[in-house]
Design an enzyme around this catalytic site. Structure first.
Site, PDB file in Angstrom:
ATOM      1  N   ARG A 279      -0.087 -41.477   7.205  1.00  0.00           N
ATOM      2  CA  ARG A 279       0.574 -41.320   6.301  1.00  0.00           C
ATOM      3  C   ARG A 279       2.407 -41.749   5.720  1.00  0.00           C
ATOM      4  O   ARG A 279       2.453 -41.184   5.062  1.00  0.00           O
ATOM      5  CB  ARG A 279       0.458 -40.008   5.569  1.00  0.00           C
ATOM      6  CG  ARG A 279      -0.506 -39.280   5.110  1.00  0.00           C
ATOM      7  CD  ARG A 279      -0.692 -38.045   4.314  1.00  0.00           C
ATOM      8  NE  ARG A 279      -2.406 -37.593   4.166  1.00  0.00           N
ATOM      9  CZ  ARG A 279      -3.025 -36.536   5.647  1.00  0.00           C
ATOM     10  NH1 ARG A 279      -2.544 -35.426   6.200  1.00  0.00           N
ATOM     11  NH2 ARG A 279      -3.974 -36.029   5.576  1.00  0.00           N
TER      12      ARG A 279
ATOM     13  N   LYS B  69       6.973 -53.889  -1.244  1.00  0.00           N
ATOM     14  CA  LYS B  69       5.795 -53.874  -1.835  1.00  0.00           C
ATOM     15  C   LYS B  69       4.955 -54.008  -0.800  1.00  0.00           C
ATOM     16  O   LYS B  69       6.221 -55.334  -0.288  1.00  0.00           O
ATOM     17  CB  LYS B  69       5.513 -54.829  -3.003  1.00  0.00           C
ATOM     18  CG  LYS B  69       6.119 -54.445  -4.493  1.00  0.00           C
ATOM     19  CD  LYS B  69       5.914 -55.189  -5.290  1.00  0.00           C
ATOM     20  CE  LYS B  69       6.126 -55.065  -6.663  1.00  0.00           C
ATOM     21  NZ  LYS B  69       5.985 -56.633  -8.056  1.00  0.00           N
TER      22      LYS B  69
ATOM     23  N   GLU C 172      11.471 -69.402  -4.492  1.00  0.00           N
ATOM     24  CA  GLU C 172      11.374 -68.196  -5.582  1.00  0.00           C
ATOM     25  C   GLU C 172      13.535 -67.507  -5.525  1.00  0.00           C
ATOM     26  O   GLU C 172      13.407 -67.353  -6.383  1.00  0.00           O
ATOM     27  CB  GLU C 172      11.307 -66.758  -4.151  1.00  0.00           C
ATOM     28  CG  GLU C 172       9.742 -67.001  -4.038  1.00  0.00           C
ATOM     29  CD  GLU C 172       8.815 -65.470  -4.857  1.00  0.00           C
ATOM     30  OE1 GLU C 172       9.067 -65.021  -5.468  1.00  0.00           O
ATOM     31  OE2 GLU C 172       7.632 -65.753  -4.463  1.00  0.00           O
TER      32      GLU C 172
ATOM     33  N   LYS D  53      17.822 -59.326  -5.940  1.00  0.00           N
ATOM     34  CA  LYS D  53      16.519 -58.332  -6.528  1.00  0.00           C
ATOM     35  C   LYS D  53      16.894 -56.763  -5.794  1.00  0.00           C
ATOM     36  O   LYS D  53      16.223 -55.882  -6.334  1.00  0.00           O
ATOM     37  CB  LYS D  53      15.816 -58.748  -5.117  1.00  0.00           C
ATOM     38  CG  LYS D  53      14.535 -57.939  -4.210  1.00  0.00           C
ATOM     39  CD  LYS D  53      13.294 -59.169  -4.305  1.00  0.00           C
ATOM     40  CE  LYS D  53      12.056 -58.122  -4.531  1.00  0.00           C
ATOM     41  NZ  LYS D  53      11.087 -58.257  -3.724  1.00  0.00           N
TER      42      LYS D  53
ATOM     43  N   GLU E  66       7.951 -50.870 -10.936  1.00  0.00           N
ATOM     44  CA  GLU E  66       7.758 -51.534 -11.428  1.00  0.00           C
ATOM     45  C   GLU E  66       7.187 -50.879 -13.357  1.00  0.00           C
ATOM     46  O   GLU E  66       6.056 -51.555 -13.194  1.00  0.00           O
ATOM     47  CB  GLU E  66       6.547 -51.825 -11.355  1.00  0.00           C
ATOM     48  CG  GLU E  66       6.505 -53.458 -11.533  1.00  0.00           C
ATOM     49  CD  GLU E  66       6.257 -54.949 -11.414  1.00  0.00           C
ATOM     50  OE1 GLU E  66       5.975 -55.192  -9.880  1.00  0.00           O
ATOM     51  OE2 GLU E  66       5.100 -55.554 -11.819  1.00  0.00           O
TER      52      GLU E  66
ATOM     53  N   HIS F 199      -0.386 -66.834  -9.326  1.00  0.00           N
ATOM     54  CA  HIS F 199      -0.841 -66.317  -8.501  1.00  0.00           C
ATOM     55  C   HIS F 199      -3.016 -66.479  -8.626  1.00  0.00           C
ATOM     56  O   HIS F 199      -3.552 -65.888  -7.845  1.00  0.00           O
ATOM     57  CB  HIS F 199      -1.012 -64.339  -8.421  1.00  0.00           C
ATOM     58  CG  HIS F 199       0.037 -63.897  -7.471  1.00  0.00           C
ATOM     59  ND1 HIS F 199      -0.261 -62.455  -7.923  1.00  0.00           N
ATOM     60  CD2 HIS F 199       0.440 -64.330  -7.043  1.00  0.00           C
ATOM     61  CE1 HIS F 199       1.084 -62.202  -7.181  1.00  0.00           C
ATOM     62  NE2 HIS F 199       1.380 -63.028  -6.481  1.00  0.00           N
TER      63      HIS F 199
ATOM     64  N   HIS G 141       2.452 -69.625  -0.913  1.00  0.00           N
ATOM     65  CA  HIS G 141       2.789 -68.936  -2.241  1.00  0.00           C
ATOM     66  C   HIS G 141       3.760 -69.523  -3.357  1.00  0.00           C
ATOM     67  O   HIS G 141       3.594 -69.390  -4.210  1.00  0.00           O
ATOM     68  CB  HIS G 141       2.439 -67.436  -1.333  1.00  0.00           C
ATOM     69  CG  HIS G 141       3.075 -66.641  -2.268  1.00  0.00           C
ATOM     70  ND1 HIS G 141       2.850 -66.209  -3.533  1.00  0.00           N
ATOM     71  CD2 HIS G 141       4.678 -66.003  -2.426  1.00  0.00           C
ATOM     72  CE1 HIS G 141       3.744 -64.976  -4.181  1.00  0.00           C
ATOM     73  NE2 HIS G 141       4.811 -65.448  -3.553  1.00  0.00           N
TER      74      HIS G 141
END
Ligand code: NAD
Ligand code: GLY
Length: 361
Positions: A118, A140, A182, A224, A234, A249, A262
Site C-alpha cells: 500500500r 503521476k 514538453e 510544474k 488535477e 496520446h 511520446h
C-alpha cells in the site's frame, strides 16, 4: 546545484538539479533513510549509470531489477515483475524504490512503489530530458492499457527528484528533441517570456549546451512544481499540463507505441491543439506560426500521420479528461495563456483530426 521544492505540506519534496548528482551520496542522505533499496532501471540505462548510483547508495543494501527498454513494455505485466522482486527479497514497508531512467522506468517504478504494501518510499533519478522536466515531478505513476495511454495508475509523490544533468550527454539526439517538446509546452501554457527565450536558444539546446539545458530544466520544474503545489490531483489547473496530450496520446495509441516517441506525439498534438484554437477564433495566426516554426526548428514532426480521424476520436474518448462523456480540451488564447474547455465546435475538432481545420494555412 539548484534545489527547488514541490510544496505539498508534509509531503513536500526537493528537486535537485545539477551535474554529477547521481554519484554523490549527499543527494540521497535525507530522501533514502531506508536500508533496503530496490533500484529499477532498464537494459539501456543500467550499463551507463547503475554502478555509480549503487556506490552513492552504500552502505544500504541495494538490489537492481532491469526492465526491457521501450514504451511497449509499460504494462501491468512489467510492473508485476518489479513487485515479484520486492516480494521474493522480503522487502518491508520501510524499503525504498529508486527509479533510474526515463519516464517509462519512472512511471512503472513509481506505480510499483505506490501499490507495494500500500505504498513505500520512492525516489526519482530521471536520466532523459523529458523525465527531468516533466515525468519525474508531480507524482503521476502508471502504465498503458491496450485500450489507451496511461489508463492504469496512481498518484504517488516521490521523496525527492535527483536530476543529474550530466546524464543527458549520452542521450540520443532524437530523445533530446522529444524532451524539448514538453519544455515548449511550459512556455505555451504559462510563460511567453520563456517561449521567446526558447526561440532564441533553440540551436544551443539542440547542441546540448549544458547551460541552456540547465536553464530549461530549472524553469520547467519551477512551472510544474507551482502547478502541482496548487492542484496535486488535477481537479483544476493541473489539466493545463496536458496541453497537446489529448491529441498526442491518441496519436500514440492509434499508431501503436513505438512509431512515435511520446514527446514527438506531444509536439504534433500541441500543433493540433493550437490549430484548433486558431480555427475557433482564439489564437492569433502569428502565435500559431511561431509555435509551428519552433516545433519545426526543434526537429519535431509537425504533420499528423495518416490515421483516420474516427480512430483518433475513439482514443480521445477514453482520455482521463473526459467528463460526463464530453472530451475536454486544453486550448490557447495566446502564447503563455491556456485554458481547459468542453465548449468547442465538434466540427472543428473533426477537421483538426482530419488535418485540415478551416482557415488554416
Ligand atoms: P523513455 O523512458 O522511453 O526513455 C527514452 C529512451 O532513452 C529509452 O530508450 C531509454 O532507455 C533511453 N535513455 C534514458 N536515459 C538515457 C541516458 N541518459 N542515456 C542514454 N539513453 C537513455 O522515454 P521518456 O521520454 O523519458 O519518457 C516517456 C514516458 O514518460 C511516456 O511513457 C510518458 O507517458 C511518460 N510521461 C509521464 C509523465 C508523468 O507525469 N508521470 C509526464 C510525461 C511523460
Ligand atoms: N504530465 C502531466 C502532469 O504531470 O500532470
Amino acid at each position: 546545484m539548484d534545489t527547488l521544492t514541490v510544496e505539498l505540506g508534509s509531503r513536500s519534496y526537493p528537486i535537485l538539479i545539477g551535474q554529477g548528482l547521481l554519484g554523490d551520496p549527499r543527494s540521497f542522505a535525507e530522501s533514502v533513510p531506508a536500508s533496503d533499496v530496490l533500484i529499477v532501471s532498464n537494459t539501456t540505462v543500467a550499463p551507463l549509470y547503475l554502478s555509480t548510483l549503487e556506490a552513492a547508495l552504500r552502505p544500504r543494501r541495494t538490489l537492481a531489477t532491469l526492465l526491457p527498454d521501450g514504451e511497449s513494455y509499460k504494462t501491468l505485466d512489467t510492473v508485476a515483475r518489479i513487485l515479484d522482486v520486492l516480494v521474493a527479497n522480503r522487502f518491508g514497508r520501510d524499503c525504498a524504490v529508486v527509479a533510474l531512467g526515463g519516464g517509462v522506468v519512472g512511471d512503472m517504478a513509481g506505480f510499483a512503489a505506490a501499490v507495494y504494501q500500500r505504498g513505500v518510499a520512492f525516489v526519482q533519478v530521471p536520466t532523459t530530458l523529458l523525465a527531468q522536466v516533466d515525468s519525474a515531478v508531480g507524482g503521476k505513476t502508471g502504465v498503458n492499457h491496450p485500450g489507451g495511454k496511461n489508463l492504469i495508475g496512481a498518484f504517488h509523490q516521490p521523496a525527492a527528484v535527483v536530476a543529474d544533468t550530466a546524464t543527458l550527454a549520452t542521450l540520443a539526439p532524437r530523445e533530446l528533441r522529444a524532451g524539448l517538446a514538453e519544455v515548449v509546452k511550459y512556455g505555451l501554457i504559462r510563460d511567453s517570456v520563456f517561449f521567446a527565450w526558447l526561440e532564441q536558444r533553440a540551436e544551443a539546446l539542440l547542441a546540448g549546451e549544458p547551460e541552456a539545458l540547465a536553464h530549461v530544466i530549472r524553469r520547467s520544474c519551477q512551472i510544474k512544481a507551482a502547478i502541482v503545489g496548487q492542484d496535486e490531483r488535477e481537479h483544476g489547473e493541473r489539466a493545463l499540463l496536458n496541453f497537446g496530450h489529448t491529441f498526442g496520446h491518441a496519436l500514440e495509441s492509434a499508431t501503436g507505441y513505438g512509431r512515435w516517441l511520446h514527446g514527438e506525439a506531444v509536439g504534433a498534438g500541441m500543433i493540433m491543439a493550437a490549430r484548433m484554437s486558431h480555427a475557433s477564433g482564439l489564437l492569433p495566426q502569428a502565435d500559431l506560426r511561431r509555435l509551428v516554426g519552433l516545433i519545426e526548428r526543434l526537429g519535431l514532426p509537425v504533420s499528423i500521420p495518416d490515421v483516420p480521424a474516427a480512430a483518433l476520436l475513439e482514443h480521445m474518448r477514453i482520455d482521463k479528461k473526459v467528463l460526463g462523456g464530453r472530451i475536454r480540451l486544453v486550448l490557447l488564447r495566446g502564447i503563455g495563456s491556456a485554458f481547459v474547455t468542453a465548449e468547442y465546435d465538434p466540427i472543428l475538432l473533426r477537421h483538426t483530426l482530419e488535418g485540415h481545420p478551416a482557415g488554416i494555412s
